[in-house]
Design a protein around this motif. Structure first.
Motif, PDB file in Angstrom:
ATOM      1  N   SER A 158       2.387  -9.320 -35.409  1.00 23.03           N
ATOM      2  CA  SER A 158       1.026  -8.931 -35.035  1.00 23.03           C
ATOM      3  C   SER A 158       0.021  -9.147 -36.163  1.00 23.03           C
ATOM      4  O   SER A 158      -1.183  -9.019 -35.941  1.00 23.03           O
ATOM      5  CB  SER A 158       1.002  -7.460 -34.607  1.00 23.03           C
ATOM      6  OG  SER A 158       1.432  -6.628 -35.669  1.00 23.03           O
TER       7      SER A 158
ATOM      8  N   ASP B 247      -4.904  -9.433 -29.803  1.00 23.69           N
ATOM      9  CA  ASP B 247      -5.922  -8.382 -29.666  1.00 23.69           C
ATOM     10  C   ASP B 247      -7.016  -8.544 -30.702  1.00 23.69           C
ATOM     11  O   ASP B 247      -8.193  -8.332 -30.424  1.00 23.69           O
ATOM     12  CB  ASP B 247      -5.274  -6.993 -29.821  1.00 23.69           C
ATOM     13  CG  ASP B 247      -4.260  -6.718 -28.718  1.00 23.69           C
ATOM     14  OD1 ASP B 247      -4.502  -7.166 -27.584  1.00 23.69           O
ATOM     15  OD2 ASP B 247      -3.229  -6.081 -29.008  1.00 23.69           O
ATOM     16  N   ASP B 248      -6.620  -8.914 -31.906  1.00 18.35           N
ATOM     17  CA  ASP B 248      -7.561  -9.056 -33.015  1.00 18.35           C
ATOM     18  C   ASP B 248      -7.726 -10.540 -33.316  1.00 18.35           C
ATOM     19  O   ASP B 248      -6.791 -11.194 -33.778  1.00 18.35           O
ATOM     20  CB  ASP B 248      -7.034  -8.306 -34.248  1.00 18.35           C
ATOM     21  CG  ASP B 248      -8.018  -8.353 -35.408  1.00 18.35           C
ATOM     22  OD1 ASP B 248      -9.205  -8.632 -35.151  1.00 18.35           O
ATOM     23  OD2 ASP B 248      -7.607  -8.115 -36.551  1.00 18.35           O
TER      24      ASP B 248
END
Length: 754
Positions: free
Chosen positions: A299, A328-329
């Motif tokens: 991640s 997500d980021d």
């Protein structure tokens, strides 16, 4: 810097007696002093702002720990103003005499980038221990002031203070930042003399120094000498391999690290994935991804960006998009990777249609980036402008130009050059010239871009005048510049000037001719009908002629009716066993028009042996941000009957003013029969141009992109259409830009036609 070299070599250097006993963060401030970390009871229940407010009043008595905790928060928030308030309070309470508090304050100022105040704190300290000296040196090094860091080290020696192993590591890092190999070698000698080159921090710093200075062998030797290697040591060594073009060695070192049961971190994995990307080792990269999952780093944004680049570099756009969609980021680096990845795919595609599809995807990502609230940078704008250039997306390019102006990037040379290229390739040489004139700094690449642009638009005199201006400004041209200059001569038929520039290129600028230069010279001979001279020039080349040179020569032989030389050139071309479908179409047309059907069969057989497919002829046009594509003899378009009727009307008008239709050979699949020629009425570019004439405002140029080369018949037809319609027609085929105005084309009737 030079003065230090002479001083430092003769100075007596002793290591701090506790250099191996303490880590850099735990040095005792002075002998016998103990530091209390008990919180001041009066501030236990106060938050940072409340405590800071009381500190500003300067009315409370506090303990040493109060300052350490408060300064730690200032450091975490990178708040220089709050640090100054705490500093003021410490002066009022007398803690400016406390070496520990002042060392922490110095460190926080350095972390906030305020080296002026950090130096003032240091200069006013009543006593200076090795920690204070090291913190000041480290501050300068971390704030990109390596020369000042080395100068402070020199002061330290003169003051009689003894550096620790960590101090040497810090100053070695300063040498690495300034690429000072000579000075770094001297510090390396110190580490050997005092037996600390085996120290972990020193070894890591030496590895980094030699890596940045391009001494990979020395970097790895420094790494091997470290007795207690930590994850930083391994990561430094692996990264050193990647940074010095030894990716395979780096990956082997990574495997050795795993075998030693050293768990990689996100920095190690990012470096390894980058090296997999460099050598396009997709399979190894996928195995590394499993390790990313195992160690909980998948991640991490840097790791994901590296994975993204790995997939893109290997052409796995689907996997890259899947990874991107699951993130997500998303940082600007991520967006840039996706945009640049699609731009890369454009260059790898075999035809303009596939390139257009990749380019359109890239522009969609750019649009999403703008909606995300993240601001594009120079790299983004440069990439997206190159995409607009490739797919002739002038409207999008103009919008991006406005966005660049608004963002204040117009003065940047890279962006300016990209704008010039975009307008050139979209057929707007006037806008390209305007951007060039507005640039305050003009690099060789910028000069070359506009020279090439003038040449491509058939503006030979402007191109040559600009080249002479470039020489007057003492900007040295390169090989690409001379491609534009020679092409300008070729368009204007200036053979003697071309020979002159060809000699200047070699004798004055020491540039060895490459295939592009030879190609332009051959094209010029052919345009002037000097076929024998062209052939002699080809035979005297210092390299083997490529397919394009023989293709130009063959097209010239057909145009000037010298089939004997054309057949000779065809045999030379076939001996190269070309892979390009368009090359075979040229040969088929020549043999077919000469009635040499045995040779037609021979070429078809060779195509089958070389697995050459059918020519995929597509053209498309963008109107109000919607793209309309056409295939030869296309009947699938909703308005196909109306478009064909309009095209037939245009054809009739063109014939009435002198246009004569030619036939061309088609490459058909076996099941389609033995048909060898067809009328060229419904070629894709003719359909696209007709559609554009009907649906664009009468004042708008018609811009079409074609997946293959223009054929001679279409080229002639469009010249007539540009006169009949009074419109500017721009066609970018698989090789060049054609700008038709009032019956003339910017290519000067190039022989790179089918």
């Amino acid at each position: 810097m030079a003065s230090f070299c002479s001083t430092a070599v003769t100075a007596t250097l002793k290591l701090h007696e506790h250099s191996r006993k303490y880590s850099p963060s735990s040095y005792p401030t002075e002998k016998g002093q103990s530091i209390s970390f008990q919180k001041s009871q009066r501030f236990t229940n106060l938050d940072f702002r409340e405590a800071l407010s009381l500190a500003g009043e300067g009315t409370e008595e506090v303990e040493q720990s109060f300052y350490s905790e408060l300064l730690q928060q200032c450091r975490d928030e990178f708040s220089n103003s709050d640090t100054q308030i705490v500093h003021g309070h410490a002066l009022k309470t007398g803690f400016h005499e406390d070496v520990y508090v002042m060392s922490v304050l110095l460190n926080v100022y350095a972390k906030c980038g305020n080296m002026d105040d950090a130096r003032k704190v240091f200069d006013n300290m009543p006593r200076r221990n090795v920690v204070a000296w090291t913190m000041l040196i480290s501050g300068y090094a971390q704030n990109s002031l390596p020369k000042q860091a080395v100068h402070v080290f020199q002061e330290m020696l003169h003051a009689g203070s003894y550096p620790s192993a960590y101090t040497l590591a810090v100053v070695l890092n300063a040498c690495a930042s300034s690429y000072s190999l000579k000075l770094g070698d001297q510090f390396h000698a110190y580490t050997i003399k005092y037996h600390v080159e085996f120290d972990t921090n020193v070894g890591n710093a030496l590895c980094s120094l030699y890596s940045k200075c391009g001494r990979l062998e020395y970097a790895l030797k420094a790494f091997r000498r470290i007795r207690e290697k930590n994850i930083v040591s391994w990561t430094s060594a692996v990264s050193a391999c990647g940074d010095n073009g030894a990716a395979v060695k780096g990956l082997k070192l990574f495997l050795e690290m795993i075998s030693e049961n050293i768990n990689p971190n996100e920095f190690t994995l990012t470096s390894v994935l980058s090296q997999c990307c460099g050598i396009q080792s997709l399979e190894f990269g996928r195995q590394v991804r499993t390790l990313c999952v195992k160690f909980g780093c998948e991640s991490n944004l840097h790791v994901r960006n590296s994975l993204l680049y790995l997939y893109i570099k290997n052409g796995c756009i689907g996997e890259a998009q899947k990874l991107f969609n699951g993130m997500d980021d998303v940082s600007l680096v991520t967006w840039n990777a996706m945009i640049a990845g699609h731009a890369q795919m454009m260059e790898l595609t075999k035809d303009n249609l596939s390139a257009w599809e990749s380019g359109s995807e890239a522009l969609q990502y750019f649009s999403k980036l703008n909606r995300s609230g993240i601001k594009p940078d120079l790299y983004t704008f440069s990439s997206v402008l190159s995409i607009c250039s490739r797919i002739v997306a002038l409207e999008q390019g103009e919008q991006i130009h406005a966005q660049i102006m608004k963002a204040g990037f117009l003065s940047d040379v890279i962006v300016g050059t990209s704008l010039v290229n975009m307008y050139n390739k979209c057929g707007s040489i006037e806008r390209a010239s305007k951007v060039f004139l507005e640039m305050s700094t003009r690099t060789m690449i910028l000069w070359t871009s506009l020279i090439t642009g003038f040449s491509q638009h058939g503006m030979s005199q402007q191109a040559l005048h600009l080249f002479e201006d470039m020489r007057l400004t003492r900007v040295k041209p390169n090989a690409v510049t001379f491609v534009g200059v020679l092409a300008a001569c070729g368009h204007a038929g200036m053979l003697s000037q071309a020979h002159n520039y060809f000699d200047i290129m070699q004798k004055k600028y020491k540039i060895t001719p490459v295939m592009d230069h030879y190609e332009i010279m051959v094209d010029m001979f052919v345009r002037l009908g000097r076929l024998e001279q062209a052939l002699n020039f080809i035979k005297k080349m210092n390299c083997v002629p490529r397919e394009s040179i023989w293709s130009i020569f063959i097209a010239g032989c057909r145009r000037h009716g010298n089939l004997e030389l054309g057949f000779y050139a065809a045999e030379q071309l076939l001996s190269l066993k070309p892979k390009d479908t368009e090359t075979y179409v040229l040969l088929l047309n020549m043999y077919h028009s000469a009635g040499r059907f045995e040779d037609v069969s021979r070429v078809r057989k060779m195509m089958k042996e070389e697995n050459v497919g059918k020519l995929k002829d597509w053209s498309w046009i963008s109107i109000k941000y919607k793209v309309y594509s056409f295939e030869t003899n296309d009947k699938t378009h909703l308005e196909s009957s109306r478009i064909c009727k309009s095209l037939e009307d245009l054809l009739a008008k063109a014939k009435s003013v002198g246009y004569e239709m030619l036939e061309s050979v088609e490459i058909l699949d076996e099941e389609e029969g033995e048909k060898t020629s067809s009328p060229t009425i419904y070629h894709s570019e003719k359909l696209a141009i007709t559609f554009g004439l009907e649906n664009l405002p009468s004042s708008s140029p018609v811009r079409v992109v074609k997946s293959t080369l223009l054929c001679t018949d279409s080229h002639n037809f469009i010249k007539y259409v540009s006169t009949l319609s009074g419109r500017e027609i721009i066609v970018r085929d698989s090789k060049r830009l054609h700008k038709f105005v009032n019956g003339k084309c910017s290519c000067g009737n190039s022989y790179g036609l089918l």
